[in-house]
Design a protein around this motif. Structure first.
Motif, PDB file in Angstrom:
ATOM      1  N   PHE A 258     -39.057  19.300-157.249  1.00  9.12           N
ATOM      2  CA  PHE A 258     -40.070  19.557-158.269  1.00  9.12           C
ATOM      3  C   PHE A 258     -39.464  19.394-159.663  1.00  9.12           C
ATOM      4  CE2 PHE A 258     -43.312  23.021-159.768  1.00  9.12           C
ATOM      5  CZ  PHE A 258     -44.016  22.062-160.475  1.00  9.12           C
ATOM      6  N   ALA A 259     -38.342  20.044-159.890  1.00 12.43           N
ATOM      7  CA  ALA A 259     -37.702  19.973-161.204  1.00 12.43           C
ATOM      8  C   ALA A 259     -37.261  18.555-161.536  1.00 12.43           C
ATOM      9  CB  ALA A 259     -36.511  20.929-161.252  1.00 12.43           C
ATOM     10  N   ALA A 260     -36.696  17.865-160.554  1.00 13.40           N
ATOM     11  CA  ALA A 260     -36.192  16.508-160.799  1.00 13.40           C
ATOM     12  C   ALA A 260     -37.327  15.551-161.136  1.00 13.40           C
ATOM     13  CB  ALA A 260     -35.429  16.011-159.574  1.00 13.40           C
ATOM     14  N   ARG A 261     -38.436  15.619-160.385  1.00 16.86           N
ATOM     15  CA  ARG A 261     -39.560  14.718-160.639  1.00 16.86           C
ATOM     16  C   ARG A 261     -40.221  15.043-161.983  1.00 16.86           C
ATOM     17  NH1 ARG A 261     -41.680   9.913-160.970  1.00 16.86           N
ATOM     18  NH2 ARG A 261     -43.899   9.796-160.444  1.00 16.86           N
ATOM     19  N   ALA A 262     -40.370  16.318-162.296  1.00 15.89           N
ATOM     20  CA  ALA A 262     -40.960  16.700-163.574  1.00 15.89           C
ATOM     21  C   ALA A 262     -40.102  16.220-164.737  1.00 15.89           C
ATOM     22  CB  ALA A 262     -41.138  18.218-163.635  1.00 15.89           C
ATOM     23  N   ALA A 263     -38.794  16.363-164.609  1.00 13.52           N
ATOM     24  CA  ALA A 263     -37.896  15.891-165.660  1.00 13.52           C
ATOM     25  C   ALA A 263     -38.004  14.382-165.839  1.00 13.52           C
ATOM     26  CB  ALA A 263     -36.461  16.284-165.325  1.00 13.52           C
TER      27      ALA A 263
ATOM     28  N   ARG B  78     -33.597  26.686-149.767  1.00 13.24           N
ATOM     29  CA  ARG B  78     -33.772  25.744-150.871  1.00 13.24           C
ATOM     30  C   ARG B  78     -33.769  26.544-152.164  1.00 13.24           C
ATOM     31  NH1 ARG B  78     -38.306  21.916-147.982  1.00 13.24           N
ATOM     32  NH2 ARG B  78     -39.503  23.843-147.976  1.00 13.24           N
ATOM     33  N   PRO B  79     -32.675  26.535-152.883  1.00 14.16           N
ATOM     34  CA  PRO B  79     -32.463  27.457-153.994  1.00 14.16           C
ATOM     35  C   PRO B  79     -33.356  27.167-155.201  1.00 14.16           C
ATOM     36  CG  PRO B  79     -30.641  25.913-153.845  1.00 14.16           C
ATOM     37  CD  PRO B  79     -31.486  25.691-152.641  1.00 14.16           C
ATOM     38  N   PRO B  80     -33.474  28.151-156.095  1.00 11.92           N
ATOM     39  CA  PRO B  80     -34.380  28.043-157.238  1.00 11.92           C
ATOM     40  C   PRO B  80     -33.827  27.153-158.343  1.00 11.92           C
ATOM     41  CG  PRO B  80     -33.222  30.132-157.313  1.00 11.92           C
ATOM     42  CD  PRO B  80     -32.829  29.480-156.022  1.00 11.92           C
ATOM     43  N   ARG B  81     -34.721  26.849-159.287  1.00  8.72           N
ATOM     44  CA  ARG B  81     -34.383  26.071-160.470  1.00  8.72           C
ATOM     45  C   ARG B  81     -35.141  26.642-161.670  1.00  8.72           C
ATOM     46  NH1 ARG B  81     -31.141  24.480-157.396  1.00  8.72           N
ATOM     47  NH2 ARG B  81     -30.531  22.342-156.870  1.00  8.72           N
ATOM     48  N   LEU B  82     -34.642  26.332-162.856  1.00 10.21           N
ATOM     49  CA  LEU B  82     -35.372  26.603-164.095  1.00 10.21           C
ATOM     50  C   LEU B  82     -35.395  25.314-164.900  1.00 10.21           C
ATOM     51  CD1 LEU B  82     -36.795  28.695-165.946  1.00 10.21           C
ATOM     52  CD2 LEU B  82     -34.587  29.000-167.086  1.00 10.21           C
ATOM     53  N   LEU B  83     -36.592  24.821-165.156  1.00  7.78           N
ATOM     54  CA  LEU B  83     -36.776  23.591-165.919  1.00  7.78           C
ATOM     55  C   LEU B  83     -37.139  23.943-167.355  1.00  7.78           C
ATOM     56  CD1 LEU B  83     -37.278  20.450-166.072  1.00  7.78           C
ATOM     57  CD2 LEU B  83     -39.665  20.978-165.481  1.00  7.78           C
ATOM     58  N   ARG B  84     -36.484  23.277-168.283  1.00  7.73           N
ATOM     59  CA  ARG B  84     -36.794  23.453-169.710  1.00  7.73           C
ATOM     60  C   ARG B  84     -37.185  22.094-170.279  1.00  7.73           C
ATOM     61  NH1 ARG B  84     -36.963  27.493-173.308  1.00  7.73           N
ATOM     62  NH2 ARG B  84     -35.372  26.557-174.610  1.00  7.73           N
TER      63      ARG B  84
ATOM     64  N   VAL C  79     -47.376  19.262-182.965  1.00  9.48           N
ATOM     65  CA  VAL C  79     -46.855  20.619-182.883  1.00  9.48           C
ATOM     66  C   VAL C  79     -45.669  20.612-181.932  1.00  9.48           C
ATOM     67  CG1 VAL C  79     -48.369  21.306-180.971  1.00  9.48           C
ATOM     68  CG2 VAL C  79     -47.498  23.049-182.523  1.00  9.48           C
ATOM     69  N   ASN C  80     -44.676  21.426-182.230  1.00 12.61           N
ATOM     70  CA  ASN C  80     -43.507  21.516-181.359  1.00 12.61           C
ATOM     71  C   ASN C  80     -43.819  22.391-180.141  1.00 12.61           C
ATOM     72  OD1 ASN C  80     -41.887  19.991-183.148  1.00 12.61           O
ATOM     73  ND2 ASN C  80     -41.572  21.803-184.413  1.00 12.61           N
ATOM     74  N   VAL C  81     -43.360  21.949-178.996  1.00  8.03           N
ATOM     75  CA  VAL C  81     -43.655  22.652-177.744  1.00  8.03           C
ATOM     76  C   VAL C  81     -42.371  22.805-176.943  1.00  8.03           C
ATOM     77  CG1 VAL C  81     -45.040  22.682-175.630  1.00  8.03           C
ATOM     78  CG2 VAL C  81     -45.936  21.556-177.690  1.00  8.03           C
ATOM     79  N   THR C  82     -42.148  24.018-176.452  1.00  6.31           N
ATOM     80  CA  THR C  82     -41.088  24.240-175.460  1.00  6.31           C
ATOM     81  C   THR C  82     -41.742  24.760-174.183  1.00  6.31           C
ATOM     82  OG1 THR C  82     -40.680  26.533-176.153  1.00  6.31           O
ATOM     83  CG2 THR C  82     -39.388  24.805-177.236  1.00  6.31           C
ATOM     84  N   ALA C  83     -41.294  24.269-173.066  1.00  8.59           N
ATOM     85  CA  ALA C  83     -41.800  24.740-171.776  1.00  8.59           C
ATOM     86  C   ALA C  83     -40.644  25.297-170.973  1.00  8.59           C
ATOM     87  CB  ALA C  83     -42.479  23.602-171.023  1.00  8.59           C
ATOM     88  N   THR C  84     -40.833  26.495-170.443  1.00  8.42           N
ATOM     89  CA  THR C  84     -39.835  27.148-169.604  1.00  8.42           C
ATOM     90  C   THR C  84     -40.493  27.387-168.255  1.00  8.42           C
ATOM     91  OG1 THR C  84     -38.924  28.217-171.579  1.00  8.42           O
ATOM     92  CG2 THR C  84     -38.229  29.075-169.441  1.00  8.42           C
ATOM     93  N   VAL C  85     -39.998  26.685-167.227  1.00 10.02           N
ATOM     94  CA  VAL C  85     -40.716  26.621-165.956  1.00 10.02           C
ATOM     95  C   VAL C  85     -39.801  27.085-164.825  1.00 10.02           C
ATOM     96  CG1 VAL C  85     -42.105  25.167-164.452  1.00 10.02           C
ATOM     97  CG2 VAL C  85     -41.958  24.625-166.895  1.00 10.02           C
ATOM     98  N   PRO C  86     -39.970  28.331-164.356  1.00  6.60           N
ATOM     99  CA  PRO C  86     -39.165  28.831-163.234  1.00  6.60           C
ATOM    100  C   PRO C  86     -39.730  28.348-161.902  1.00  6.60           C
ATOM    101  CG  PRO C  86     -40.665  30.543-163.976  1.00  6.60           C
ATOM    102  CD  PRO C  86     -40.895  29.344-164.879  1.00  6.60           C
ATOM    103  N   MET C  87     -38.848  27.973-160.992  1.00  5.05           N
ATOM    104  CA  MET C  87     -39.260  27.427-159.706  1.00  5.05           C
ATOM    105  C   MET C  87     -38.473  28.093-158.587  1.00  5.05           C
ATOM    106  SD  MET C  87     -39.177  23.408-160.808  1.00  5.05           S
ATOM    107  CE  MET C  87     -40.314  22.742-162.044  1.00  5.05           C
ATOM    108  N   ALA C  88     -39.190  28.588-157.589  1.00  2.00           N
ATOM    109  CA  ALA C  88     -38.533  29.241-156.455  1.00  2.00           C
ATOM    110  C   ALA C  88     -39.454  29.161-155.246  1.00  2.00           C
ATOM    111  CB  ALA C  88     -38.207  30.702-156.773  1.00  2.00           C
ATOM    112  N   GLU C  89     -38.864  29.344-154.056  1.00  2.85           N
ATOM    113  CA  GLU C  89     -39.626  29.418-152.815  1.00  2.85           C
ATOM    114  C   GLU C  89     -39.460  30.828-152.272  1.00  2.85           C
ATOM    115  OE1 GLU C  89     -40.243  26.220-149.347  1.00  2.85           O
ATOM    116  OE2 GLU C  89     -38.278  27.157-149.281  1.00  2.85           O
TER     117      GLU C  89
END
Length: 505
Positions: free
Chosen positions: A206-211, A246-252, A313-323
Motif C-alpha cells: 500500500f505504502a509503496a504504490r501510494a508513494a 506483515r508489519p506496519p508502515r507510516l507514509l508521509r 495550498v501546502n498539504v502534508t499527509a500522514t498515513v498510518p498503515m497496519a493489519e
C-alpha cells in the motif's frame, strides 16, 4: 483485467471525457434529461424538434421516470440523433434542478452507458452548447465518477467493458474536462486501493504504490518501516500491527506549491484488514473489512487531486498503515501502549484499533505546525447507527467542523456536524494509564472516538475528524455516481476544503 501480480500497478477503467459544441450524429449513444411527473418532457435546447418529439414519445410509452437517478434506455429513429438514447431523470421541474441533481443524473447515465463507446451527454439545462454552460462542468464530473469500472483479479487478461468509452459533454469547456478528469481519476485511484483484496494490499505494498502515484505528480513521499516506527516511538501503530506477519508502515506525503501561506495536514486510517484482533469480530461480513483503509486511501487520493489541479495550498499527509490480526504477538486487552508523544493508553478493546494508529499520526502531523488538520477514518459502527450508510459524521473544533460540513454538502458528500459532549470524556479515564482506548458504555460511540482523538490534537489547532464507516463503502447496489464497493468518500470534501483554504486562508 489485471492478474493478481499486476493489479496493484493497474488503473481502473475511467471513461475518456471530452468537450462538445454539437451533437455528433455518428455517436453510439446520447444522454438527455427528463423532467416532469406523469407527462415527462425532454430537457434540451439543441435537439431538432422532430427528435425531441420522438424521444419524448418513446419515454412516455415506456413510462420513463424523471426521478433523479432513474435512467431509461430508448431506441429512436430520428435524423441527427444516435440510435440509442438514455433518458436520465432530473426531477419535477427544470427550475429546481441542482448541481448535485446533474451530477447524480450524469453518473447514473454513465453507468447505464458503459460499453456503448462514444456517448454524447446533453444534460445541462441551458444554452446551445456552442458557448460554455457552467452546469456542464457538473455533468462532466458526474459522468467521470459514474463511468468508473472496478478492477477485478483475473487470469484471462480480458479488458473490462468500458475500457474504450468516450463521453462528450455538450457545453463543457476544456478546463471543465481537465478538472473533472483529474478528480474522477483521483477518486478512481482511491476506489482501487479500497477494492484491492487484502492479500495483495497490505502495509508494505500500500505504502509503496501510494508513494509511486504521488511521486508521479510531483509529491514528495517518505515511508517509515516497522523498525523506524519502533525506533521513533510510534507505539500505537506498532502495537496494532504487531500481531501480523506483515508489519506496519507510516507514509508521509508533502505537496508544497507555496513558499509561504497556510498548510493543511491530512491524516487517514490505513488498516488494510481488520479482524478485530484478540477482540475478534464476528465472521459474518468480515470480508468487508478490506475497506478499513478507506480513510488512508481518500487522503492519498486527495493529495493526488490537489497536485494535479495545482491547488495553491501546502498539504502534508500522514498515513498510518497496519493489519490488525490475532497472531501470537498480538496486543491484548489489558496492555498499556505508549503512544507517539508519550501519552499512555490502556487497551480495553483491540477492535478499537483505528484510533490508536490515528493518534500516533495526529501527533506527528501536529509537529509540522499546520494551520488546519483533518483526519478521516472508517472508525466506528456507531457512525452507521447514528447517520446511516451515506452520511459522514464530522466532529472537531466548532468553526472548522462547520466549515468542513458546509463544503461537504456543496460537493454532494453531505457530511453532518456532530458534537463532542464533555460528559462522555470521563468514559475514557483509566486507572492504570492516561486513558483507555474504548469506553465501557455503548452510548455515543462515534462521539467518544472523536473525544479520544481530540486528546492528541494540538491545542487551538482548527481540527475536523470525518467518520466515514458507512459512506466509504457501498454494500448495496450502485446508485448515482457511486458504484458498489468503494465510493471514494470523503475525497471531494477534503479537496473542497483545500481549495477553500487556498482561496480564503
Amino acid at each position: 483485467m489485471p492478474s493478481a501480480k499486476s493489479i496493484l500497478a493497474a488503473s481502473s477503467d475511467v471513461p475518456t471525457l471530452a468537450s462538445a459544441k454539437e451533437i455528433d450524429p455518428t455517436a453510439d449513444a446520447l444522454v438527455v434529461g427528463l423532467v416532469g411527473g406523469d407527462e415527462v418532457e425532454v430537457v434540451s435546447s439543441v435537439l431538432p424538434s422532430a427528435a425531441l418529439d420522438e424521444i419524448a414519445a418513446a419515454a412516455r410509452a415506456l413510462k420513463a421516470s424523471a426521478k433523479v437517478g432513474k435512467v431509461t434506455a430508448l431506441s429512436v429513429r430520428a435524423e441527427g440523433v444516435p440510435p440509442v438514447v438514455f433518458a436520465a431523470g432530473l426531477g419535477d421541474a427544470i427550475s429546481d434542478v441542482t448541481n448535485e441533481d446533474l451530477r447524480q443524473a450524469a453518473g447514473s447515465a454513465a453507468r447505464a452507458a458503459r460499453g456503448h463507446g462514444n456517448v454524447v451527454f446533453v444534460l445541462a439545462p441551458a444554452g446551445d452548447g456552442k458557448e460554455r454552460i457552467p452546469e456542464a462542468a457538473e455533468v462532466a464530473l458526474g459522468a467521470g465518477l459514474g463511468g468508473f469500472g472496478a478492477l477485478k483479479v483475473s487470469g484471462s487478461g480480458e479488458e473490462s467493458d468500458n475500457a474504450t468509452d468516450s463521453f462528450a459533454i455538450l457545453g463543457a469547456a476544456a478546463e471543465d474536462i481537465e478538472r473533472a478528469t483529474a478528480i474522477a481519476e483521483s477518486v478512481a485511484a482511491t476506489r482501487d486501493f479500497i477494492n484491492t483484496p487484502p492479500n495483495l494490499l497490505y502495509p508494505e505494498t500500500f505504502a509503496a504504490r501510494a508513494a509511486e502515484l504521488a511521486e508521479a505528480v510531483g509529491v514528495t513521499a517518505e515511508i517509515l518501516d516497522d523498525q523506524a516506527l519502533r525506533d521513533g516511538g510510534f507505539g500505537g501503530i506498532v502495537g496494532v500491527g504487531q500481531g501480523s506477519t506483515r508489519p506496519p508502515r507510516l507514509l508521509r506525503l508533502t505537496y508544497a506549491p507555496k513558499s509561504e501561506g497556510p498548510t493543511v495536514a491530512l491524516v487517514g486510517k490505513g488498516i488494510t484488514f481488520d479482524t478485530g484482533g484478540i477482540s475478534l469480530k464476528p465472521a459474518a461480513g468480515m470480508e468487508q473489512m478490506t475497506m478499513d483503509m478507506g480513510g488512508a486511501a481518500s487522503v492519498i487520493g486527495t493529495v493526488l487531486a490537489a497536485a494535479r489541479l495545482g491547488v495553491g495550498v501546502n498539504v502534508t499527509a500522514t498515513v498510518p498503515m497496519a493489519e490488525n490480526m490475532p497472531g501470537g504477538n498480538s496486543y491484548r486487552p489489558g496492555d498499556v501502549l505508549t503512544m507517539y508523544g508519550g501519552r499512555t493508553v490502556e487497551i480495553t478493546n483491540t477492535d478499537a484499533e483505528g484510533r490508536l494508529i490515528l493518534a500516533d499520526a495526529i501527533v506527528r502531523a501536529c509537529e509540522d505546525n499546520p494551520d488546519y488538520l483533518i483526519d478521516t477514518a472508517t472508525l466506528t459502527g456507531a457512525q452507521m447507527v447514528a447517520l446511516g450508510m451515506r452520511t459522514p459524521g464530522v466532529m472537531g473544533t466548532a468553526d472548522f467542523r462547520g466549515r468542513v460540513a458546509a463544503l461537504s454538502k456543496e460537493v454532494g458528500e453531505n457530511a453532518w456536524e456532530m458534537p463532542l459532549p464533555e460528559e462522555l470524556r470521563e468514559g475514557l479515564d483509566s486507572k492504570v494509564a492516561d486513558m483507555v482506548n474504548s469506553a465501557s458504555s455503548r452510548w455515543g460511540g462515534m462521539l467518544v472516538a472523536g473525544l479520544f482523538l481530540r486528546e492528541f490534537v494540538s491545542e487551538d489547532l482548527p481540527w475536523a475528524h470525518i467518520d466515514v464507516a458507512g459512506p466509504a463503502f457501498n454494500t448495496g447496489g450502485a446508485w448515482g455516481y457511486y458504484p458498489t464497493g468503494a465510493t471514494g468518500v470523503p475525497l471531494r470534501t477534503m479537496l473542497a476544503v483545500l481549495e477553500d483554504v487556498a482561496a480564503k486562508g
